[in-house]
Design an enzyme around this catalytic site. Structure first.
Site, PDB file in Angstrom:
ATOM      1  N   ASP A   1       0.748  -1.174   0.220  1.00 12.38           N
ATOM      2  CA  ASP A   1       0.128   0.000   0.071  1.00 12.38           C
ATOM      3  C   ASP A   1       1.007   1.092  -0.167  1.00 12.38           C
ATOM      4  O   ASP A   1       1.754   1.324   0.777  1.00 12.38           O
ATOM      5  CB  ASP A   1      -1.436   0.235   1.267  1.00 12.38           C
ATOM      6  CG  ASP A   1      -1.859   0.847   1.321  1.00 12.38           C
ATOM      7  OD1 ASP A   1      -2.091   1.951   0.403  1.00 12.38           O
ATOM      8  OD2 ASP A   1      -3.330   0.550   1.836  1.00 12.38           O
ATOM      9  N   ASP A   2       0.874   2.114  -1.163  1.00 14.93           N
ATOM     10  CA  ASP A   2       1.710   3.176  -1.031  1.00 14.93           C
ATOM     11  C   ASP A   2       3.667   2.933  -1.063  1.00 14.93           C
ATOM     12  O   ASP A   2       4.064   3.208  -1.114  1.00 14.93           O
ATOM     13  CB  ASP A   2       1.433   4.057   0.351  1.00 14.93           C
ATOM     14  CG  ASP A   2       0.064   5.158  -0.044  1.00 14.93           C
ATOM     15  OD1 ASP A   2      -0.329   4.378  -0.666  1.00 14.93           O
ATOM     16  OD2 ASP A   2      -0.446   5.328   0.373  1.00 14.93           O
TER      17      ASP A   2
ATOM     18  N   CYS B   1      -5.207   4.076  -3.971  1.00 16.48           N
ATOM     19  CA  CYS B   1      -5.865   2.621  -3.846  1.00 16.48           C
ATOM     20  C   CYS B   1      -7.060   2.070  -4.219  1.00 16.48           C
ATOM     21  O   CYS B   1      -7.365   1.394  -5.044  1.00 16.48           O
ATOM     22  CB  CYS B   1      -5.588   2.792  -2.259  1.00 16.48           C
ATOM     23  SG  CYS B   1      -6.058   3.992  -1.052  1.00 16.48           S
TER      24      CYS B   1
ATOM     25  N   ARG C   1      -7.612  -1.068  -6.529  1.00 11.67           N
ATOM     26  CA  ARG C   1      -7.888  -2.595  -6.031  1.00 11.67           C
ATOM     27  C   ARG C   1      -9.247  -3.055  -6.561  1.00 11.67           C
ATOM     28  O   ARG C   1      -9.936  -4.010  -7.334  1.00 11.67           O
ATOM     29  CB  ARG C   1      -8.244  -2.412  -4.609  1.00 11.67           C
ATOM     30  CG  ARG C   1      -7.133  -2.093  -4.015  1.00 11.67           C
ATOM     31  CD  ARG C   1      -6.469  -1.430  -2.209  1.00 11.67           C
ATOM     32  NE  ARG C   1      -6.299  -0.797  -1.645  1.00 11.67           N
ATOM     33  CZ  ARG C   1      -5.064  -1.699  -1.275  1.00 11.67           C
ATOM     34  NH1 ARG C   1      -5.638  -3.005  -0.884  1.00 11.67           N
ATOM     35  NH2 ARG C   1      -4.381  -1.228  -0.685  1.00 11.67           N
TER      36      ARG C   1
ATOM     37  N   LYS D   1      -6.119  -5.264   3.668  1.00 15.35           N
ATOM     38  CA  LYS D   1      -6.339  -4.127   3.078  1.00 15.35           C
ATOM     39  C   LYS D   1      -7.545  -4.658   1.854  1.00 15.35           C
ATOM     40  O   LYS D   1      -7.527  -4.843   1.068  1.00 15.35           O
ATOM     41  CB  LYS D   1      -5.876  -2.515   2.950  1.00 15.35           C
ATOM     42  CG  LYS D   1      -6.720  -2.056   2.643  1.00 15.35           C
ATOM     43  CD  LYS D   1      -5.522  -0.307   2.802  1.00 15.35           C
ATOM     44  CE  LYS D   1      -6.305   0.571   1.172  1.00 15.35           C
ATOM     45  NZ  LYS D   1      -5.812   2.316   1.342  1.00 15.35           N
TER      46      LYS D   1
ATOM     47  N   HIS E   1     -11.066  -1.996   1.624  1.00 16.20           N
ATOM     48  CA  HIS E   1     -11.042  -0.915   0.722  1.00 16.20           C
ATOM     49  C   HIS E   1     -12.204  -0.513  -0.141  1.00 16.20           C
ATOM     50  O   HIS E   1     -12.638   0.438  -0.664  1.00 16.20           O
ATOM     51  CB  HIS E   1      -9.890   0.452   0.780  1.00 16.20           C
ATOM     52  CG  HIS E   1     -10.124   2.166   0.997  1.00 16.20           C
ATOM     53  ND1 HIS E   1      -8.790   2.405   0.312  1.00 16.20           N
ATOM     54  CD2 HIS E   1     -10.799   2.113   1.412  1.00 16.20           C
ATOM     55  CE1 HIS E   1      -9.303   3.693   0.620  1.00 16.20           C
ATOM     56  NE2 HIS E   1     -10.594   3.648   1.037  1.00 16.20           N
TER      57      HIS E   1
ATOM     58  N   HIS F   1       1.930   2.025   3.872  1.00 17.00           N
ATOM     59  CA  HIS F   1       0.985   2.872   4.181  1.00 17.00           C
ATOM     60  C   HIS F   1       1.222   4.167   5.629  1.00 17.00           C
ATOM     61  O   HIS F   1       1.647   3.279   6.880  1.00 17.00           O
ATOM     62  CB  HIS F   1      -0.507   2.591   4.022  1.00 17.00           C
ATOM     63  CG  HIS F   1      -1.480   3.681   3.940  1.00 17.00           C
ATOM     64  ND1 HIS F   1      -1.280   4.677   4.506  1.00 17.00           N
ATOM     65  CD2 HIS F   1      -2.280   3.778   2.651  1.00 17.00           C
ATOM     66  CE1 HIS F   1      -3.171   5.907   3.991  1.00 17.00           C
ATOM     67  NE2 HIS F   1      -3.165   5.673   3.160  1.00 17.00           N
TER      68      HIS F   1
ATOM     69  N   ASP G   1       0.615  -0.499  -4.762  1.00 16.74           N
ATOM     70  CA  ASP G   1      -0.988   0.369  -5.227  1.00 16.74           C
ATOM     71  C   ASP G   1      -1.338   1.416  -5.880  1.00 16.74           C
ATOM     72  O   ASP G   1      -1.759   2.045  -7.073  1.00 16.74           O
ATOM     73  CB  ASP G   1      -2.178   0.111  -4.037  1.00 16.74           C
ATOM     74  CG  ASP G   1      -2.126   0.620  -2.932  1.00 16.74           C
ATOM     75  OD1 ASP G   1      -1.183   1.290  -2.761  1.00 16.74           O
ATOM     76  OD2 ASP G   1      -2.793   1.321  -2.618  1.00 16.74           O
ATOM     77  N   ASN G   2      -0.783   2.230  -5.995  1.00 12.84           N
ATOM     78  CA  ASN G   2      -0.670   3.383  -6.235  1.00 12.84           C
ATOM     79  C   ASN G   2       0.633   4.570  -6.332  1.00 12.84           C
ATOM     80  O   ASN G   2       1.598   4.213  -5.502  1.00 12.84           O
ATOM     81  CB  ASN G   2      -1.952   4.664  -5.815  1.00 12.84           C
ATOM     82  CG  ASN G   2      -1.292   4.802  -4.651  1.00 12.84           C
ATOM     83  OD1 ASN G   2      -3.025   4.239  -3.913  1.00 12.84           O
ATOM     84  ND2 ASN G   2      -0.569   5.021  -4.024  1.00 12.84           N
TER      85      ASN G   2
ATOM     86  N   LYS H   1       1.350   9.809  -5.464  1.00 14.71           N
ATOM     87  CA  LYS H   1       0.252   9.864  -5.046  1.00 14.71           C
ATOM     88  C   LYS H   1      -0.737  10.622  -5.849  1.00 14.71           C
ATOM     89  O   LYS H   1      -1.020  11.618  -4.423  1.00 14.71           O
ATOM     90  CB  LYS H   1      -0.612   8.709  -3.665  1.00 14.71           C
ATOM     91  CG  LYS H   1      -1.674   8.028  -3.806  1.00 14.71           C
ATOM     92  CD  LYS H   1      -1.896   7.881  -1.847  1.00 14.71           C
ATOM     93  CE  LYS H   1      -3.150   7.175  -1.303  1.00 14.71           C
ATOM     94  NZ  LYS H   1      -3.103   7.012  -0.647  1.00 14.71           N
TER      95      LYS H   1
END
Lengths: 334, 625
Positions: free
Chosen positions: B69-70, B107, B111, B169, B171, B261, B367-368, B428
């Site tokens: 994540d990130d 994110c 996803r 995660k 989300h 993240h 994810d980004n 991001k």
């Protein structure tokens, strides 16, 4: 049209000075005396300075100005003691070190019995100044810059300490109760700070020890006689814990062993074998100023020749570092 | 429905007998043909063991998606980082690294595409749930959760006979019909929110103070003992895999890590692995990473770094103390990535121990872009607000020595986000390369390209759905549960993984993005982007990414025809996917918050590098009087 002040404050870096000051933390008092509260051996940024004042109200059966704690059975002393000092932190071979000078002063009074004669006595004036040198042996390196200070955590730190008292204070050879001790004396010790858990203001816990050995020269004019004192071993121990970011407390204990006094090469007196307990509350008033309140009292003191002593102590320490002062000035001008 | 059940049964039977499975959603005729063939092979095997041997095909591979994540493009050692990621790098060594892989700029949209294979503007994540604009409310495709118009990857893999597990995660929705268990995962341990504490259930706002977790479809009232997100997710995934290991079915494991993240929560022993290393400042670290990327072949020789954001100072002007404080944030981030890598290593080691590693495909990516926005400042509010009070209670461990502990909130800011996205521009939320391009590693038995090789094919997160369906021997159905499904927008990587082609896309294929009103289109070596001021110009910019991956040179004025050609692609994309540019955006006031934009000219002003003048020794004199 944009507001330039607003922009300046909104830029990412504006809060850095405050963050740095916060990270480096409070300037704790420089170094020690015979009677100091816990946390006196935490290390600070090299180049830092401290002025300390210690006020003590002491009662018991030993001369409060005499660290050999020679017991005078049946005596009752009361003393008001003040110590003024200055200390400077520096780096020595990449280790944190401190040099300090401390001047005791005050007054004491009480009823004393020596060689069968009793008398009310009092003494006042300046005591024997003390020179102190402390260098860290084991633990984090000296804090030579702010990043070092930010990263300081004592972990398990061991210092070497040496104190020397100069016998130049006020002395009256007509009476045993004196502010000066009329002899050279000093101590060597190994202050230990053991960090338990995180080093985060508000959550710090330490176990601290100060084992020292006192060494006394002879006082060859002790009411016209010669006073010798054996080595005295003293162990101070403190369990300290932050209560908030600025408020902390500690449970204090002290053990005294040895120090038997002999007058005119006669039969040595009783060795000290005493135990004292106490508590301390400390408060960081601001980044410069620290205040502590302590009380300590001997416990196993029922016998006439046991050391009896209880001490109220207030310390106020003002610490500063030119760099940090500059930070603060810049911060306040923004 | 019965047809699907039959297919599932047949797939399972085929699995048990090491036969190629039936595909999901194939035409009825070919379905019958496959069944007949399967029956014939089974019968022949009974009659002739020798024939069985000839008919044997490899068991279908397990699939593990590891989503950081990130996680930044340049944060793994195999992509040029100084951060130590030996386990992720081992996958790169066994597989292929991809340098032109794209996700979305944020994110939950990424996803949603990963798990549905269709565009964000139709799958429900046309905008993040937290930022749905007034003009997007109640518009299909902008629900803020993965809507029911899509079939999910785990649903289809489950239909194809896979076990489907998820940790981490989610989300993509919190309602009972939207949680992982309702969207195709047999087992899950999931954080339904977009972020939160790694240590406990604390979340960021007074209105929503607790993170929501599910385990196997039940909402949790508390977390397991000794919970730490990255560790617990890994423990759970290992537990899920072991629970069914040996039943002959392959598994799909979606390891959707919360790390790295922010907040950078991290066990104490992981916080001190890089003490002081980042005091040199972001410029130096970016330069070192780019140099390593060029040595590794991740970036071509001659690649320039993107400009340092104009509001980020040259580290040379910062005092050592400031660099140490800011460097400590990056130290923590590096620790987060290394801790993530450690737990990925635990999973890899476990798969090796149970004999599944060699038959497992790993897909690893972020994810980004890395996070350059100060989320805590956004959510903590202003003094006097309810969120500020909430933060004072729950998130006030602000002392640097507390960073990483429960109650601390540390992100690392735009300067380090740019390091994570070396050599690209921005981060991001933005459609510059730093917002949407990610490192990708694919390894496993279906990868026929040379081990440890690097591929520059143009790839997208939407490709993962068709690729994995191919790998599972399934296909994408036209309808499901009585609903006609939206077409997949991605392209299977199988020809590329087989080594037949270098890219799943031709030069005519294009990719397009829209997040928070920021937009971009890439076709071949060209890219246009429109971004809010001041990071963008509030107008279309044109870049040639082959010559200028750092997007330093806007060619819009020089190549108006190319610009118009690309804008037409954008318009096609808008039309095809019902893209609604949000009337409000999280970046709408950014121009008023940042200093006026100025160019980043290295060495300007010279003042900052001037040193004390030292006169010649023979001309030094004391005052005469």
């Amino acid at each position: 049209m944009k507001n330039k002040e607003f922009l300046k404050k909104s830029v990412l870096w504006a809060g850095l000075a405050a963050a740095v000051v916060s990270a480096v933390g409070l300037f704790y008092p420089p170094q020690s005396l015979a009677q100091v509260p816990a946390r006196f051996y935490w290390k600070n940024l090299s180049g830092g300075n401290g002025v300390l004042t210690i006020f003590e109200s002491i009662s018991g059966n030993t001369n409060p100005f005499d660290p050999s704690h020679m017991v005078t059975a049946g005596a009752e002393f009361d003393a008001t003691l003040a110590l003024l000092g200055y200390a400077h932190n520096f780096s020595l071979f990449d280790r944190s070190a401190t040099a300090a000078v401390i001047m005791p002063m005050g007054r004491a009074s009480g009823e004393v019995t020596v060689a069968g004669s009793s008398a009310k006595q009092s003494a006042s004036g300046f005591g024997d100044p003390m020179l102190e040198f402390v260098v860290n042996l084991l633990g984090p390196p000296a804090q030579k810059n702010i990043p070092d200070a930010m990263r300081y955590e004592p972990g398990f730190s061991v210092d070497f300490l040496a104190d020397l008292y100069l016998p130049i204070g006020e002395y009256n050879n007509d009476q045993p109760l004196n502010i000066s001790q009329n002899r050279w004396y000093g101590r060597i010790g190994m202050p230990i700070v053991w960090q338990l858990g995180p080093w985060v203001p508000g959550r710090r816990t330490t176990l601290e020890f100060l084992p020292v050995m006192w060494v006394f020269g002879d006082n060859d004019d002790y009411v016209g006689q010669t006073l010798e004192s054996d080595l005295l071993f003293q162990l101070d121990a403190h369990l300290t814990r932050d209560l908030t970011e600025r408020l902390w407390g500690s449970l204090d204990a002290a053990v005294y062993n040895g120090g038997a006094a002999t007058i005119n090469d006669g039969v040595p007196g009783e060795e000290l074998n005493n135990f004292a307990m106490g508590v301390t509350l400390g408060y960081g008033i601001n980044e410069n100023l620290n205040l502590t309140f302590s009380y300590k009292s001997t416990l196993n003191d029922d016998a006439p020749d046991d050391m009896k002593m209880d001490v109220f102590m207030v310390t106020l320490v003002f610490g500063w570092h030119p760099l940090m002062e500059g930070f603060r000035k810049l911060e306040s001008s923004n | 429905m019965k047809q699907f059940d039959d297919r599932k049964k047949t797939a399972r039977e085929a699995e048990r007998q090491h036969l190629p499975p039936l595909t999901v959603g194939t035409l009825a005729g070919s379905d019958r043909l496959r069944r007949w063939l399967t029956a014939a092979i089974v019968a022949a095997a009974v009659v002739s063991p020798g024939l069985m041997s000839a008919a044997e095909s490899p068991r279908r591979p397990n699939i593990v998606i590891i989503l950081g994540d990130d996680l930044g493009y340049a944060d793994m050692g195999s992509f040029g980082s100084e951060i130590k990621t030996p386990n992720l790098d081992s996958l790169a060594k066994d597989g292929v690294r991809f340098t032109n892989f794209y996700t979305n700029a944020t994110c939950s949209p990424t996803r949603s595409v990963l798990l549905s294979g269709v565009d964000t503007h139709v799958n429900g994540l046309g905008n993040m749930d937290e930022w749905t604009a007034p003009n997007q409310l109640n518009v299909p495709g902008y629900e803020g959760y993965l809507n029911k118009q899509v079939a999910t990857l785990p649903e289809l893999l489950k239909d194809a006979g896979y076990h489907t597990y998820m940790v981490g995660k989610w989300h993509l929705g919190k309602a009972p019909d939207l949680i992982p268990a309702a969207r195709g995962f047999e087992r899950d341990f999931s954080l339904l929110d977009g972020a939160g504490s790694y240590w406990d259930m604390n979340n960021f706002t007074a209105a929503s103070p607790l993170s929501v977790f599910t385990e196997d479809g039940r909402y949790l009232t508390k977390l397991p003992d000794n919970y730490y997100a990255t560790k617990t997710y890994t423990d759970k995934m290992i537990e899920f895999i072991d629970a069914n290991h040996g039943d002959g079915k392959p598994f799909f494991a979606y390891v959707s890590h919360q790390a790295p993240h922010d907040p950078f929560h991290l066990p104490r022993e992981w916080r001190t692995r890089h003490v002081g290393e980042y005091d040199i400042g972001w410029d130096a670290v970016r330069q070192t990473r780019l140099k390593r990327q060029i040595e590794l072949g991740i970036m071509p020789p001659g690649t320039q770094l993107a400009e340092r954001m104009w509001f980020v100072p040259d580290p040379i002007v910062l005092a050592p103390a400031a660099r140490a404080i800011l460097g400590k944030k990056m130290e923590l981030y590096a620790g987060m990535v290394e801790n993530l890598d450690f737990h990925v290593g635990r999973l890899i080691d476990h798969l090796k121990e149970i004999g599944e590693y060699d038959n497992t495909i790993f897909i690893v990516f972020g994810d980004n872009g890395a996070e350059g926005t100060d989320l805590f400042k956004m959510v903590a509010g202003s003094p006097g607000s309810r969120d500020y009070l909430f933060s004072a209670i729950k998130w006030s461990q602000t002392h640097p020595n507390a960073w990483g502990d429960p109650g601390s909130y540390v992100g690392y800011g735009p300067m380090w986000a740019q390091v994570s996205m070396t050599p690209f521009s921005q981060y991001k939320g933005w459609t510059a390369e730093g917002g949407i391009r990610n490192a990708l590693i694919v390894s496993g038995p279906t990868v026929k390209r040379p081990k440890e090789s690097i591929n520059c094919g143009l790839m997208h997160v939407a490709d993962i759905m068709p690729t994995l369906l191919d790998i599972a021997g399934a296909s994408y159905p036209q309808e499901r549960n009585g609903k006609t499904l939206l077409p997949l927008i991605g392209k299977s990587w199988m020809p590329m993984l087989d080594g037949q082609v270098d890219s799943p896309r031709t030069d005519r294929d294009y990719l397009a993005w829209e997040n928070f009103g920021n937009r971009a289109v890439r076709q071949g070596e060209w890219k246009i982007r429109w971004e809010h001021k001041p990071l963008g110009k509030g107008a279309w910019e044109l870049f040639n990414l082959t010559n200028d991956p750092a997007e330093r040179h806007d060619l819009a004025a020089q190549q108006p025809d190319k610009l118009q050609e690309m804008i037409k692609l954008w318009e096609n994309y808008v039309q095809a996917n019902n893209v609604i540019i949000p009337s409000r955006s999280m970046f709408e006031t950014l121009e008023d918050q940042l200093p006026p934009r100025v160019p980043d000219d290295p060495g300007y002003p010279p003042l900052i590098k001037k040193k004390q003048f030292v006169p010649p020794q023979d001309m030094i004199a004391a005052p005469k009087s």
